[in-house]
Design an enzyme around this catalytic site. Structure first.
Site, PDB file in Angstrom:
ATOM      1  N   CYS A  28      73.408  83.202-126.198  1.00  0.00           N
ATOM      2  CA  CYS A  28      74.642  83.079-124.594  1.00  0.00           C
ATOM      3  C   CYS A  28      74.177  83.600-123.151  1.00  0.00           C
ATOM      4  CB  CYS A  28      75.065  84.498-125.583  1.00  0.00           C
ATOM      5  SG  CYS A  28      76.640  84.825-124.950  1.00  0.00           S
ATOM      6  N   CYS A  53      75.938  86.288-122.647  1.00  0.00           N
ATOM      7  CA  CYS A  53      75.118  88.201-122.661  1.00  0.00           C
ATOM      8  C   CYS A  53      74.321  88.272-122.067  1.00  0.00           C
ATOM      9  CB  CYS A  53      74.561  87.461-124.170  1.00  0.00           C
ATOM     10  SG  CYS A  53      76.283  87.682-125.709  1.00  0.00           S
TER      11      CYS A  53
END
Length: 107
Positions: free
Chosen positions: A29, A32
């Site tokens: 991600c 993230c």
């Protein structure tokens, strides 16, 4: 950040004697990856006062489902074995810290 799995989540997050922030993330991600250094910087400021932990959603899918981490990153705030708040997505550092203070101050 302390890495959590199903084995240590209950003890380290839900039952922690100090307020705890859990970041649900995925290795793949991009958002993230953007948030992790922000959270690590805030973690330094609150060392000993607030615990910061991480859960990788592919490794701990059951936890991710239980805490509805369907949008990542998802941040879950625990205090006294209760969920106080949940935040999702990319949040600018000063805004994240402002919200963190408000969540734990009002509990």
């Amino acid at each position: 950040m302390l890495h959590l799995t199903a084995k240590n989540f209950e003890t380290e997050a839900r039952k922690s004697p100090v307020p705890t922030v859990v970041m649900f993330y995925a290795i793949w991600c991009g958002k993230c990856a953007m948030m992790k250094p922000v959270v690590e910087e805030i973690e330094k400021k609150y060392s000993g006062q607030i615990k910061f932990c991480e859960v990788e959603i592919d490794e701990s899918a059951v936890l991710a489902a239980e805490y509805e981490a369907d949008i990542i990153p998802t941040f879950v705030f625990f205090k006294n074995q209760k969920i106080l708040s949940v935040m999702r997505g990319v949040i600018e550092e000063t805004e994240f810290e402002r919200r963190l203070q408000k969540i734990f101050r009002n509990s």
